[in-house]
Design an enzyme around this catalytic site. Structure first.
Site, short mmCIF file in Angstrom:
data_model
loop_
_atom_site.label_atom_id
_atom_site.label_comp_id
_atom_site.label_asym_id
_atom_site.label_seq_id
_atom_site.Cartn_x
_atom_site.Cartn_y
_atom_site.Cartn_z
N HIS A 124 0.87 -1.18 0.00
CA HIS A 124 0.00 0.00 0.00
C HIS A 124 0.91 1.23 0.00
CE1 HIS A 124 -2.83 2.94 1.77
NE2 HIS A 124 -3.80 2.11 1.42
N ASP A 201 2.94 -4.84 8.05
CA ASP A 201 1.69 -4.11 7.86
C ASP A 201 0.57 -5.15 7.93
OD1 ASP A 201 -0.61 -3.06 6.78
OD2 ASP A 201 0.37 -2.06 5.10
N GLN A 204 -4.59 -5.73 6.72
CA GLN A 204 -5.55 -6.64 6.09
C GLN A 204 -5.49 -8.05 6.65
OE1 GLN A 204 -7.86 -5.59 4.10
NE2 GLN A 204 -7.07 -3.60 3.45
N LYS A 227 -10.75 -1.20 9.95
CA LYS A 227 -10.78 -2.37 9.06
C LYS A 227 -11.07 -3.65 9.84
CE LYS A 227 -7.39 -0.39 5.87
NZ LYS A 227 -8.19 -0.01 4.71
N CYS A 365 -4.78 2.32 -3.76
CA CYS A 365 -3.57 2.87 -3.13
C CYS A 365 -2.39 1.91 -3.28
CB CYS A 365 -3.79 3.22 -1.67
SG CYS A 365 -4.93 4.57 -1.46
C1 LIG Z 1 -2.39 -3.11 3.40
C2 LIG Z 1 -2.77 -1.75 3.85
N1 LIG Z 1 -1.87 -0.97 4.46
C3 LIG Z 1 -2.17 0.26 4.90
C4 LIG Z 1 -3.43 0.80 4.72
C5 LIG Z 1 -3.73 2.15 5.25
O1 LIG Z 1 -4.66 2.06 6.26
P1 LIG Z 1 -5.29 3.38 6.93
O2 LIG Z 1 -5.84 4.20 5.80
O3 LIG Z 1 -6.36 2.86 7.83
O4 LIG Z 1 -4.19 4.08 7.65
C6 LIG Z 1 -4.39 0.03 4.07
C7 LIG Z 1 -5.73 0.60 3.79
O5 LIG Z 1 -6.38 0.26 2.83
C8 LIG Z 1 -4.05 -1.27 3.63
O6 LIG Z 1 -4.95 -2.02 3.01
#
Ligand SMILES: Cc1ncc(COP(=O)(O)O)c(C=O)c1O
Length: 407
Positions: A124, A201, A204, A227, A365
């Site tokens: 992301h 990270d 997900q 999420k 993203c």
């Molecule tokens: C794999 C991953 N990392 C980071 C993020 C960023 O999350 P947030 O917008 O809640 O900070 C997302 C959000 O879609 C994500 O799917």
């Protein structure tokens, strides 16, 4: 697939019971954000109705109640990811802030020009941009592990990238664009053999499978409350205490200090050192309630149910001519990302919305993932334990409608 009592569970999510454009809502945008069950909504409103007060600073009853509930949330999260100690659970705004905190604090203290950070090609943007900024500021180099057509990391390439200049490996556990679940233990083993810490990270993965940070062996993990059926604006950074203790504060101000004079400030202990200012108290309490809700269903059952649903959806999508599934890794979670030559993803999303079906369209993203497949965007249906095979069938019918319109 009935190990999860979906009908009963759906009753906990009032938002699901509505018509969109005259059709029952089919919510398949769970990777973007999940819906909130009643216990989470109740915990937040209970705080504002009965306990609203600032935390940690008051001797009065409301402040003590608010502090107890805020800290109970932290302990629930510790248990949920099996962190060794609640003081290692840092409340942040979400995954993005967790990644920025580590880049900013750990990176600025420990990285120098020529050092390398390894990420994957399926990150992301939140796990790309903070390191790029350090590249410009400090002169670190970003190394990117490529992946094959199925969306699986090329582990030999990763192994070849690790060297004496590697300072951190920061990788996504489950890709939001492809669904791939990366082999964390193997990644960690290779990194640790060279004394390199690993940041994961887990935005997900935490909502969809059992996570044990000690078992995974990672050094940092970060995820977002919204999420995982909790509120927006709250998330978690977990880190090993010895690393967090060596890191400077990310932001400064109230709560993160022990004492201040005009000459000097002494920082507070973990976790407060990283929680400057009045935190999202209601958010933390709501996240604690979300964790308890998930524990009551059982993360193992959730993972099994969503796996079966994803496999069913992938099979049904494969039957449709003109639909290309993007992300077919052997080990993947509840994400069905697909591309159709006949129509742009946004047009597909609009037609599906007319049928009451909520999906995400675009680059999610993760623009480098789209570039890897040489496509501008995908349509992404992302699953939760409250989704059903009937909803997958509705998605398939919606796609048939797209084919009718675009040929
Ligand atoms: C794999 C991953 N990392 C980071 C993020 C960023 O999350 P947030 O917008 O809640 O900070 C997302 C959000 O879609 C994500 O799917």
């Amino acid at each position: 697939m009935t190990a999860v009592d979906v009908a009963r569970i759906r009753d906990d999510f009032p938002i699901l019971d509505q018509l969109i454009n005259g059709k029952p809502l089919v919510y398949l945008d769970n990777a973007a954000t999940t819906q909130k069950p009643r216990p989470v909504i109740d915990a937040i409103s209970n705080y504002y109705l009965h306990n609203n007060s600032n935390v940690h600073r008051g001797v009065h009853t409301l402040s003590q109640r608010a502090t107890d509930d805020y800290e109970a949330g932290r302990e629930a999260i510790r248990r949920f990811i099996n962190a060794p100690d609640a003081s290692e659970i840092i409340y942040v705004r979400g995954t993005t802030e967790g990644l920025n905190l580590v880049a900013s604090s750990y990176g600025r203290k420990f990285f120098k020009a020529g050092d390398e950070v390894i990420i994957t090609g399926m990150e992301h943007h939140s796990n790309i941009v903070p390191w790029q900024i350090l590249g410009k500021e400090i002169g670190i180099r970003l190394r990117v592990i490529p992946f094959n057509d199925q969306g699986e990391l090329l582990m030999d390439e990763y192994e070849g990238m690790l060297n004496d200049r590697t300072r951190l490996v920061s990788v996504v556990h489950q890709s939001n664009a492809l669904g791939t679940i990366n082999p964390v233990s193997a990644i960690v083993e290779l990194a640790h053999a060279r004394g390199v810490p690993v940041m994961l990270d887990t935005a997900q993965s935490v909502p969809h499978m059992p996570i044990d940070v000690q078992d995974l062996g990672v050094d940092f993990a970060t995820f977002s409350g919204h999420k995982m059926y909790g509120p927006t604006g709250i998330g978690v950074l977990w880190g090993r205490a010895d690393l967090l203790n060596e890191m400077p504060p990310y932001q400064t101000g109230g709560e993160m200090i022990r004492s201040v004079t005009f000459e000097e400030t002494i920082y507070n202990v973990l976790p407060h050192k990283f929680e400057a200012g009045t935190p999202d108290i209601a958010g933390a309490i709501g996240l604690g309630a979300a964790v308890e809700y998930l524990e009551a269903i059982g993360m193992g059952r959730i993972a099994a149910y969503e796996q079966a649903l994803m496999r069913y959806g992938a099979e049904r999508l494969a039957e449709i001519e003109g639909v290309r599934l993007i992300g077919t890794a052997a080990n993947r979670g509840g994400v069905l990302s697909f591309y159709m030559e006949a129509a742009h993803a946004h047009d597909i999303g609009t037609i599906l919305d007319a049928e009451g079906i909520a999906v995400r369209t675009g680059h999610h993203c993760a623009q480098p993932v789209m570039a890897r497949y040489e496509i501008p965007a995908t349509v992404r249906a992302s699953l939760s334990f409250y989704n059903t095979t009937e909803e997958i069938d509705a998605l398939i019918k919606g796609i048939d409608r797209v084919i009718e319109v675009f040929g």
